[in-house]
Write a protein that holds these residues in place. Structure first.
Motif, short mmCIF file in Angstrom:
data_model
loop_
_atom_site.label_atom_id
_atom_site.label_comp_id
_atom_site.label_asym_id
_atom_site.label_seq_id
_atom_site.Cartn_x
_atom_site.Cartn_y
_atom_site.Cartn_z
N ALA A 176 -2.84 -5.19 -7.31
CA ALA A 176 -1.75 -4.38 -6.77
C ALA A 176 -0.39 -4.99 -7.11
O ALA A 176 0.56 -4.28 -7.46
CB ALA A 176 -1.91 -4.26 -5.25
N ILE B 186 -5.62 -2.04 0.02
CA ILE B 186 -5.51 -3.32 -0.68
C ILE B 186 -6.14 -4.42 0.15
O ILE B 186 -5.80 -4.57 1.33
CB ILE B 186 -4.04 -3.67 -0.98
CG1 ILE B 186 -3.37 -2.58 -1.81
CG2 ILE B 186 -3.94 -5.02 -1.69
CD1 ILE B 186 -1.87 -2.75 -1.96
N GLU C 165 0.83 -1.21 0.00
CA GLU C 165 0.00 0.00 0.00
C GLU C 165 0.86 1.25 0.00
O GLU C 165 0.62 2.20 -0.76
CB GLU C 165 -0.92 0.00 1.22
CG GLU C 165 -2.07 -0.98 1.14
CD GLU C 165 -2.90 -1.02 2.42
OE1 GLU C 165 -4.03 -1.53 2.37
OE2 GLU C 165 -2.39 -0.58 3.48
#
Length: 340
Positions: free
Chosen positions: A333, A112, A98
């Protein structure tokens, strides 16, 4: 906390695995609301024997309640799940991820959630829950909130609840309808959000894709013009991110335009605009609703999108540089890191 977790990983790795497993069980029950043991075992790919032992333990701790229709979290279970979230993110390495993405794309916040929305509906729901939490965090009384359409935004709407900070908020569609399932259109999502949050809503009853003549004609209608002015005054915009070619086909774009998009290197679509790998706008649709200049002036822009397949598209929109908050999942991500 990180030092303690590092020690635990080295000296008590089995304990870490147990914590992850029990958190996953509680998390899935929280997301589904009420679920039977057999269905839960299937979702988690656990044997019913193993799951039975874990469920019995969690019930003895007062974290689960049993109804005729299945299991659900108790109030203590919900509180514990909330308290565990930052710990689990550290264990999974999501906190570092993150921060890496937040810094790289100069965002206020990155959230996330574990999993991959491409392969798990429960992960998509969790992305929606996290998106709803982000919206609650940044909203204030009497805000105008413009929302886009799509399945992920529909999940955000489902997880909204009444809150003091969202009192009096006006929810509006960011643009017209795509002609897709009614429940996935921006109008429907705006009205659902308003009802869930205890706010108000206005609707925009026009198609999303318009020719020049139709656009000019509609923008002369005082009723249309009035709601468009409200939409363009939004303090918060919540939108999804799509693959450029997928979205072009959903919009029933003609084959010549699709060829042009491909030639221009369009990878991503958001709020009616198409972006290339570097975040440049390469094409825009003639649409009633938010314009690029409105996005650039909006105080808070929240992107909610997940799934490994969207990693490159999300990166393209992040490079555009006008997002404030990104809510995504672990698979997207991780894929994003390849395009930094």
């Amino acid at each position: 906390m990180r030092q303690i977790l590092d020690i635990q990983k080295r000296l008590l790795p089995d304990l870490t695995d147990v914590l992850k497993k029990r958190y996953t069980i509680l998390h899935h029950i929280s997301t589904t609301g009420v679920v039977g043991r057999r269905a839960l075992a299937t979702h988690l790919e656990l044997s019913e024997r193993v799951l039975r032992g874990e469920v019995d333990f969690l019930r003895e701790q007062g974290l689960l309640e049993t109804e005729s229709s299945g299991m659900k979290l108790s109030d203590s279970g919900r509180q514990l799940l909330e308290d565990m979230e930052p710990i689990v993110k550290e264990l999974l390495g999501l906190s570092d991820l993150e921060e890496t993405l937040r810094t790289r794309f100069s965002l206020r916040q990155v959230v996330i959630v574990p999993g991959d929305s491409d392969v798990s509906e429960l992960t998509k729901k969790e992305v929606g829950r996290a998106g709803a939490a982000a919206l609650r965090r940044y909203a204030s009384k009497n805000d105008v909130v413009a929302v886009a359409g799509g399945s992920t935004l529909a999940e955000v709407a489902n997880f909204l609840t009444p809150s003091v900070q969202m009192k009096g908020c006006m929810f509006v569609p960011a643009r017209g309808g795509l002609g897709e399932s009614v429940e996935l259109q921006a109008n429907s999502i705006a009205s659902t959000m308003a009802k869930k949050a205890g706010g108000q809503y206005r609707l925009l009853h026009v198609p999303d894709h318009l020719g020049e003549e139709a656009y000019v004609s509609l923008m002369q209608d005082p009723n249309i013009l009035e709601i468009v002015e409200v939409i363009r005054s939004a303090r918060i915009v919540v939108h999804g991110i799509g693959d450029a070619m997928v979205m072009a086909r959903r919009r029933k774009v003609d084959s010549q335009t699709i060829q042009e998009l491909m030639a221009e290197g369009a990878l991503a679509e958001a709020f009616g605009y198409y972006f290339d790998r570097e975040g440049n706008v390469v094409h825009k649709m003639q649409t009633v609703g938010l314009r690029l200049e409105d996005i650039q002036e909006t105080e808070v822009v929240i992107a909610v999108a997940g799934g490994k397949s969207k990693g490159e598209a999300i990166a393209a929109v992040m490079k555009f540089g006008h997002e404030d908050v990104l809510v995504t999942d672990e698979a997207a991500a991780t894929e994003l890191l390849k395009f930094i």
